[in-house]
Enzyme design. Sequence first.
Site, PDB file in Angstrom:
ATOM      1  N   HIS A  88      52.891  43.830  45.919  1.00 56.96           N
ATOM      2  CA  HIS A  88      53.799  44.418  47.014  1.00 56.96           C
ATOM      3  C   HIS A  88      54.391  45.488  46.446  1.00 56.96           C
ATOM      4  CE1 HIS A  88      53.971  40.446  49.831  1.00 56.96           C
ATOM      5  NE2 HIS A  88      52.708  40.897  49.141  1.00 56.96           N
TER       6      HIS A  88
HETATM    7  C1  LIG Z   1      49.053  36.203  44.249  1.00 51.12           C
HETATM    8  C2  LIG Z   1      49.064  37.213  45.588  1.00 51.12           C
HETATM    9  C3  LIG Z   1      49.517  36.786  47.028  1.00 51.12           C
HETATM   10  C4  LIG Z   1      49.340  37.680  48.138  1.00 51.12           C
HETATM   11  N1  LIG Z   1      49.676  37.392  49.161  1.00 51.12           N
HETATM   12  C5  LIG Z   1      49.581  37.916  50.242  1.00 51.12           C
HETATM   13  C6  LIG Z   1      49.997  37.863  51.517  1.00 51.12           C
HETATM   14  O1  LIG Z   1      50.216  36.852  51.801  1.00 51.12           O
HETATM   15  N2  LIG Z   1      50.090  38.765  52.433  1.00 51.12           N
HETATM   16  C7  LIG Z   1      49.704  40.242  52.073  1.00 51.12           C
HETATM   17  O2  LIG Z   1      50.054  40.801  53.224  1.00 51.12           O
HETATM   18  N3  LIG Z   1      49.320  40.601  51.172  1.00 51.12           N
HETATM   19  C8  LIG Z   1      49.310  39.776  49.800  1.00 51.12           C
HETATM   20  N4  LIG Z   1      49.012  40.073  48.845  1.00 51.12           N
HETATM   21  C9  LIG Z   1      48.878  41.487  48.386  1.00 51.12           C
HETATM   22  C10 LIG Z   1      47.525  41.706  48.785  1.00 51.12           C
HETATM   23  O3  LIG Z   1      46.530  41.287  47.990  1.00 51.12           O
HETATM   24  C11 LIG Z   1      47.294  43.432  48.450  1.00 51.12           C
HETATM   25  O4  LIG Z   1      48.249  43.879  49.465  1.00 51.12           O
HETATM   26  C12 LIG Z   1      45.783  43.755  48.916  1.00 51.12           C
HETATM   27  O5  LIG Z   1      44.726  43.101  48.186  1.00 51.12           O
HETATM   28  C13 LIG Z   1      45.881  45.444  48.670  1.00 51.12           C
HETATM   29  O6  LIG Z   1      44.490  45.744  49.053  1.00 51.12           O
HETATM   30  P1  LIG Z   1      43.647  47.201  48.383  1.00 51.12           P
HETATM   31  O7  LIG Z   1      42.475  47.262  48.692  1.00 51.12           O
HETATM   32  O8  LIG Z   1      44.671  48.300  48.579  1.00 51.12           O
HETATM   33  O9  LIG Z   1      43.813  46.717  46.813  1.00 51.12           O
HETATM   34  P2  LIG Z   1      43.187  45.874  45.870  1.00 51.12           P
HETATM   35  O10 LIG Z   1      42.966  44.659  46.595  1.00 51.12           O
HETATM   36  O11 LIG Z   1      43.870  45.779  44.433  1.00 51.12           O
HETATM   37  O12 LIG Z   1      41.753  46.561  45.901  1.00 51.12           O
HETATM   38  C14 LIG Z   1      41.500  47.543  44.973  1.00 51.12           C
HETATM   39  C15 LIG Z   1      40.358  47.443  43.923  1.00 51.12           C
HETATM   40  O13 LIG Z   1      40.022  48.577  43.418  1.00 51.12           O
HETATM   41  C16 LIG Z   1      39.670  48.343  41.962  1.00 51.12           C
HETATM   42  N5  LIG Z   1      39.847  49.385  41.218  1.00 51.12           N
HETATM   43  C17 LIG Z   1      41.351  49.765  40.623  1.00 51.12           C
HETATM   44  N6  LIG Z   1      41.182  50.953  39.973  1.00 51.12           N
HETATM   45  C18 LIG Z   1      40.100  51.022  39.965  1.00 51.12           C
HETATM   46  C19 LIG Z   1      39.223  52.303  39.288  1.00 51.12           C
HETATM   47  N7  LIG Z   1      40.012  53.169  38.502  1.00 51.12           N
HETATM   48  N8  LIG Z   1      37.847  52.288  39.324  1.00 51.12           N
HETATM   49  C20 LIG Z   1      37.274  51.397  40.218  1.00 51.12           C
HETATM   50  N9  LIG Z   1      37.965  50.501  40.625  1.00 51.12           N
HETATM   51  C21 LIG Z   1      39.357  50.284  40.567  1.00 51.12           C
HETATM   52  C22 LIG Z   1      40.224  47.009  41.510  1.00 51.12           C
HETATM   53  O14 LIG Z   1      39.485  46.241  40.601  1.00 51.12           O
HETATM   54  C23 LIG Z   1      40.325  46.293  43.091  1.00 51.12           C
HETATM   55  O15 LIG Z   1      39.326  45.438  43.137  1.00 51.12           O
HETATM   56  C24 LIG Z   1      49.035  38.996  47.523  1.00 51.12           C
HETATM   57  C25 LIG Z   1      48.855  39.484  46.209  1.00 51.12           C
HETATM   58  C26 LIG Z   1      48.799  38.384  45.106  1.00 51.12           C
HETATM   59  C27 LIG Z   1      48.678  38.897  43.842  1.00 51.12           C
END
Ligand SMILES: Cc1cc2nc3c(=O)[nH]c(=O)nc-3n(C[C@H](O)[C@H](O)[C@H](O)COP(=O)(O)OP(=O)(O)OC[C@H]3O[C@@H](n4cnc5c(N)ncnc54)[C@H](O)[C@@H]3O)c2cc1C
Length: 580
Positions: free
Chosen positions: A500
């Site tokens: 977060h």
């Molecule tokens: C334990 C836990 C519980 C959570 N519970 C909640 C909840 O209840 N409700 C909620 O709203 N949110 C929750 N979250 C947060 C939620 O998981 C994130 O907000 C969400 O996953 C973000 O999505 P995203 O696509 O922005 O990033 P991510 O899910 O991080 O996806 C980004 C991807 O990019 C990849 N990546 C990064 N850098 C590079 C690079 N340079 N080259 C290639 N690939 C790369 C990563 O490996 C990843 O797979 C929780 C998180 C955790 C850890």
Amino acid sequence: MVEKMDKVDVVTVGVGWTGGIIAAELSKAGYKVVGLERGGERETEDYYDKHDHLNYAERHEVMHHLPDNTVTFRNNLDQTAAPVRETHDLQIGTDVGGGGLHWAAQTHRYFPYDFEIYSRTVERYGEEKIPEDMSLQDWGITYDELEPYYDKFEKTMGTSGEEDPLAAERSSPYPTPPLKKTKAMKLFQEATENLGYHPYVIPAGTISEQYENPDGQTLNACQYSGFCSRFACEWGARASPNITVIPTAQETDNFELRTRSNVTRVLYDGDRATSVIYEDTQTGEEFEQPADIVVLTSYTFNNVRLLLLSEIGEPYDPETGEGIIGKNFTDHHTSGQAIGFFEDRKFNRYISTGALGMTYEDFNADNFDHSDVDFIHGGHIEMRENGENPIQNNHVPNGTPLWGKEFKEKSLYYFYRSFALNIQMATMPFEDHYLDLDPNYKDEKGDPLLRLTWDYKDNELNMSKFLVEKSAETLREMGADIVDEDHLPEHFTPQFTFMHNAGGAIMGDDPETSAVNNYMQMWNMDNLFVCGASALPHFSATNPTLTVGALTYRAAEGIEEYLNNGGGQLVSSKKSNQKA
Ligand SMILES: Cc1cc2nc3c(=O)[nH]c(=O)nc-3n(C[C@H](O)[C@H](O)[C@H](O)COP(=O)(O)OP(=O)(O)OC[C@H]3O[C@@H](n4cnc5c(N)ncnc54)[C@H](O)[C@@H]3O)c2cc1C
Ligand code: SF4
């Protein structure tokens, strides 16, 4: 020697929720999309019968390996930052699906107030309510404008829930009914209603009944297995990119997923992004992937780091207030709580899902009069049934020794007779809270790590104190015999445990004070889109992913419009409403 790949319409950097949504929407629209993901791919079957608390919840099997790459942290400008090396302190996603593979799936909408926080605060309380160093601003979008995208993402996930009596209008009900209420949740409901508050069941991407989403993907009914957040779901019952948007993209034949592909730079020619450079993490080979549109979907930290490493946009300087990339970093807090111990009641706390619980929003956003409190915004108080796994949960009343016979006896006795009321509170942006490249620490490739500068301010400390006292009042109304209050310490210690984190490439109306417009399109490079919580100008009280996903659906619509119309800025800039 860098091998150049064939040009595609769209490349996403990372394939979690944001990358998955872009991939699904654009490949359905007939565009060729490549998703570059640094991690590997796993199947739901890989998690069958893996209720291994030690491996998942303590050793973080499905999370990023910090020795490979991490961030550095300091509390203020005068300190030297140090790398975060404890996995528990930085739990971020790393495989296909990202954090969505192991999230708790609590899915709240933000309040209309959040999107117009500066204007509404000034209108109700006057400019003097806002502390001098708080860099508050409107988001350049309203709740009503975002509502259709909230609705869309909820339908993709099959979100379960019931109406929050204090929430803004919805265009349609939740796709699936709320999760079941446990004994403790019923007690919480009764007590908070007695106190005159407005409790409701937490909306969740853990699905209460089998559901087919508009893309034809099926999610199953949750089994309340209790090993949920930080574990991958073996039932296909918790909405994740892996069982919704990614298969939708793959079914079109327009999407190619390349795993073990770590992006290190965005290349550009003048004000146009041309390609990304990535490395095969197994062989070390380097590739260049050209594309008409580059979308950063690599989470707050890597989105901002890639912009800084690629020298796109002006880095924010907290001394002068100039620049934009890195500005308004906020860390969201679930700490500070009250814990109740009950002598004559037992609760089956192991029957749970990641997002099961009840909450009330009476002290969130501007749902109450802030004239007599010394903070802006607020938080919500929640009774969560998210799994009292055996290792980490030893709630004992304050004053109990933390080892030895008495500790063991009381841990066992209170395991069934205690729970905390969690507080999720908003965090406001400040001029000296920001992200930049660390001058001292580098990754194995020699690139600087991202540096985080953040601490609690009076706004957080005062808000937390207020909310902990409200939680304690709720627990007493629930009949707790002992109520312990656990307040925030004076300074933040680096525990970024729930992904977060927001800011660094914030959205707004005005290129002077924001990096992206309300389609997540960079103001200074119109074929580069930056999706994720990096766009949020402040952190609202509740979990971010529903808002992040809704904004990403809007970005996908904008990208389609851009590709259909031959480019250009999707939004005209104007002076934004923010503190002078
Ligand atoms: C334990 C836990 C519980 C959570 N519970 C909640 C909840 O209840 N409700 C909620 O709203 N949110 C929750 N979250 C947060 C939620 O998981 C994130 O907000 C969400 O996953 C973000 O999505 P995203 O696509 O922005 O990033 P991510 O899910 O991080 O996806 C980004 C991807 O990019 C990849 N990546 C990064 N850098 C590079 C690079 N340079 N080259 C290639 N690939 C790369 C990563 O490996 C990843 O797979 C929780 C998180 C955790 C850890
Ligand atoms: S509690 Fe439900 S959603 Fe969570 S892992 Fe178990 S079955 Fe899946």
